[in-house]
Design a protein around this motif. Sequence first.
Motif, PDB file in Angstrom:
ATOM      1  N   SER A 169       1.168  -0.621  -0.176  1.00 20.78           N
ATOM      2  CA  SER A 169      -0.050  -0.046  -0.316  1.00 20.78           C
ATOM      3  C   SER A 169       0.705   1.144  -0.168  1.00 20.78           C
ATOM      4  O   SER A 169       2.136   1.160   0.510  1.00 20.78           O
ATOM      5  N   ASP A 170       0.061   2.335  -0.161  1.00 16.54           N
ATOM      6  CA  ASP A 170       0.646   3.529  -0.536  1.00 16.54           C
ATOM      7  C   ASP A 170       0.944   4.041   0.545  1.00 16.54           C
ATOM      8  O   ASP A 170      -0.370   4.548   1.367  1.00 16.54           O
ATOM      9  N   ILE A 171       1.693   4.271   1.688  1.00 21.47           N
ATOM     10  CA  ILE A 171       1.654   5.725   3.036  1.00 21.47           C
ATOM     11  C   ILE A 171       0.813   6.981   2.636  1.00 21.47           C
ATOM     12  O   ILE A 171       0.183   7.440   3.810  1.00 21.47           O
ATOM     13  N   ASP A 172       0.853   7.192   1.867  1.00 23.79           N
ATOM     14  CA  ASP A 172       0.447   8.505   1.613  1.00 23.79           C
ATOM     15  C   ASP A 172      -1.478   7.755   1.988  1.00 23.79           C
ATOM     16  O   ASP A 172      -2.769   8.750   2.010  1.00 23.79           O
ATOM     17  N   PHE A 173      -1.941   6.490   1.618  1.00 27.57           N
ATOM     18  CA  PHE A 173      -3.936   6.775   1.688  1.00 27.57           C
ATOM     19  C   PHE A 173      -4.125   5.761   2.710  1.00 27.57           C
ATOM     20  O   PHE A 173      -4.695   5.536   3.061  1.00 27.57           O
ATOM     21  N   ILE A 174      -2.829   5.876   3.888  1.00 25.07           N
ATOM     22  CA  ILE A 174      -3.052   5.583   4.966  1.00 25.07           C
ATOM     23  C   ILE A 174      -3.493   6.574   6.175  1.00 25.07           C
ATOM     24  O   ILE A 174      -3.322   7.152   6.084  1.00 25.07           O
ATOM     25  N   ASP A 175      -5.240   5.975   6.392  1.00 26.22           N
ATOM     26  CA  ASP A 175      -5.730   6.465   7.801  1.00 26.22           C
ATOM     27  C   ASP A 175      -5.174   6.940   9.128  1.00 26.22           C
ATOM     28  O   ASP A 175      -3.345   6.208   9.408  1.00 26.22           O
ATOM     29  N   ASP A 176      -5.485   7.902  10.228  1.00 26.72           N
ATOM     30  CA  ASP A 176      -4.716   8.202  10.758  1.00 26.72           C
ATOM     31  C   ASP A 176      -4.737   6.787  12.271  1.00 26.72           C
ATOM     32  O   ASP A 176      -3.598   6.999  12.632  1.00 26.72           O
ATOM     33  N   ARG A 177      -5.816   6.322  11.662  1.00 32.23           N
ATOM     34  CA  ARG A 177      -6.054   5.393  12.448  1.00 32.23           C
ATOM     35  C   ARG A 177      -4.680   4.147  12.143  1.00 32.23           C
ATOM     36  O   ARG A 177      -3.966   3.313  13.291  1.00 32.23           O
ATOM     37  N   THR A 178      -4.818   3.708  11.064  1.00 31.73           N
ATOM     38  CA  THR A 178      -3.952   2.645  10.928  1.00 31.73           C
ATOM     39  C   THR A 178      -2.763   2.985  11.372  1.00 31.73           C
ATOM     40  O   THR A 178      -1.693   2.242  11.827  1.00 31.73           O
ATOM     41  N   MET A 179      -2.605   4.520  10.964  1.00 31.74           N
ATOM     42  CA  MET A 179      -0.322   4.465  11.357  1.00 31.74           C
ATOM     43  C   MET A 179      -0.817   4.398  12.504  1.00 31.74           C
ATOM     44  O   MET A 179       0.711   4.501  12.740  1.00 31.74           O
ATOM     45  N   GLY A 180      -1.526   4.974  13.487  1.00 32.37           N
ATOM     46  CA  GLY A 180      -0.872   4.755  14.832  1.00 32.37           C
ATOM     47  C   GLY A 180      -0.519   3.499  15.246  1.00 32.37           C
ATOM     48  O   GLY A 180       0.113   3.267  16.109  1.00 32.37           O
ATOM     49  N   ARG A 181      -1.651   2.706  14.274  1.00 27.41           N
ATOM     50  CA  ARG A 181      -0.828   1.002  14.683  1.00 27.41           C
ATOM     51  C   ARG A 181       0.380   0.654  14.610  1.00 27.41           C
ATOM     52  O   ARG A 181       0.878  -0.189  15.061  1.00 27.41           O
ATOM     53  N   ALA A 182       0.403   0.885  13.280  1.00 24.32           N
ATOM     54  CA  ALA A 182       1.458   0.510  12.770  1.00 24.32           C
ATOM     55  C   ALA A 182       2.823   1.155  13.504  1.00 24.32           C
ATOM     56  O   ALA A 182       3.623   0.645  13.026  1.00 24.32           O
ATOM     57  N   LEU A 183       2.778   2.484  13.799  1.00 24.78           N
ATOM     58  CA  LEU A 183       4.163   2.572  14.678  1.00 24.78           C
ATOM     59  C   LEU A 183       3.642   2.011  15.999  1.00 24.78           C
ATOM     60  O   LEU A 183       4.965   1.386  16.344  1.00 24.78           O
ATOM     61  N   GLN A 184       3.184   1.744  16.648  1.00 27.45           N
ATOM     62  CA  GLN A 184       3.129   1.080  17.859  1.00 27.45           C
ATOM     63  C   GLN A 184       3.556  -0.103  17.257  1.00 27.45           C
ATOM     64  O   GLN A 184       4.268  -0.919  18.779  1.00 27.45           O
ATOM     65  N   ASN A 185       3.393  -0.897  16.279  1.00 27.26           N
ATOM     66  CA  ASN A 185       3.640  -2.306  17.093  1.00 27.26           C
ATOM     67  C   ASN A 185       4.747  -2.177  15.498  1.00 27.26           C
ATOM     68  O   ASN A 185       5.098  -3.588  14.893  1.00 27.26           O
ATOM     69  N   ARG A 186       5.871  -1.792  15.104  1.00 26.20           N
ATOM     70  CA  ARG A 186       6.667  -1.224  14.193  1.00 26.20           C
ATOM     71  C   ARG A 186       7.211  -2.632  15.007  1.00 26.20           C
ATOM     72  O   ARG A 186       8.049  -3.084  16.538  1.00 26.20           O
ATOM     73  N   VAL A 187       8.857  -3.180  14.732  1.00 25.09           N
ATOM     74  CA  VAL A 187       9.385  -3.905  14.725  1.00 25.09           C
ATOM     75  C   VAL A 187      11.129  -3.709  13.998  1.00 25.09           C
ATOM     76  O   VAL A 187      11.148  -2.875  13.665  1.00 25.09           O
ATOM     77  N   GLU A 188      11.678  -4.615  15.223  1.00 22.57           N
ATOM     78  CA  GLU A 188      13.221  -4.071  15.865  1.00 22.57           C
ATOM     79  C   GLU A 188      13.618  -4.945  14.104  1.00 22.57           C
ATOM     80  O   GLU A 188      13.467  -5.550  14.051  1.00 22.57           O
ATOM     81  N   LEU A 189      14.636  -4.213  13.479  1.00 21.07           N
ATOM     82  CA  LEU A 189      15.371  -4.427  12.592  1.00 21.07           C
ATOM     83  C   LEU A 189      16.744  -4.871  13.163  1.00 21.07           C
ATOM     84  O   LEU A 189      17.370  -4.017  13.320  1.00 21.07           O
TER      85      LEU A 189
END
Length: 204
Positions: free
Chosen positions: A184-204
């Motif tokens: 997906s394109d990050i430009d079209f991600i809603d705020d709630r989904t982006m918040g969840r993505a940041l909360q669930n980030r993984v270490e590289l």
Amino acid sequence: MLHISALEKLTHELSRLPGIGPKTAQRLAYFILRAENQYPERLSEALLRVKAEVHDCPQCFNYTDTELCRYCDDIHRSDESICVVEEPADIMRIESSGAFRGRYHVLHGSISPLEGIGPKELRIQELIDRIDDGLEGRGPVIKEVILALDADLEGDTTILYLAKHLQGKGLKLSRIAHGVPIGSDIDFIDDRTMGRALQNRVEL
């Protein structure tokens, strides 16, 4: 629509199906009316048969037409982990990923006070009983519970309730990650989904 009682009744019943609006229900009703003579009989037979033969699995509450569902009856699946879902259809989505080989538990909904659905209307106590049975030696010992519920208010409410009642049982308790879909394109991600993505980030 023509004022034909039988046709109006059929349209009304079809419109009660999830995702079926009045116009779609009307098209389906006309399709059934125009179909070959045997089709309405086969449809009626299929509806009656599914109600007569399909029931809840007594162990996980998935739908089945046998004593236990295929996932509970599979000796090759792990008894140590349970994936909790809202509806039986959710199991197929998880199975298609091939990433889970444990057992399932179907709640048949989520907590929604506005709709009058509380914990007692769901299969929550049965989940707790399955876990307690393992702790007390009456069944398989469950070590992990994965909560695969919808990322909405009702799903979050249900997860908080389950987390509260499953604490102190020596379980690894987790929920599936929610965030930016693959491709997906990050430009079209809603705020709630982006918040969840940041909360669930993984270490590289």
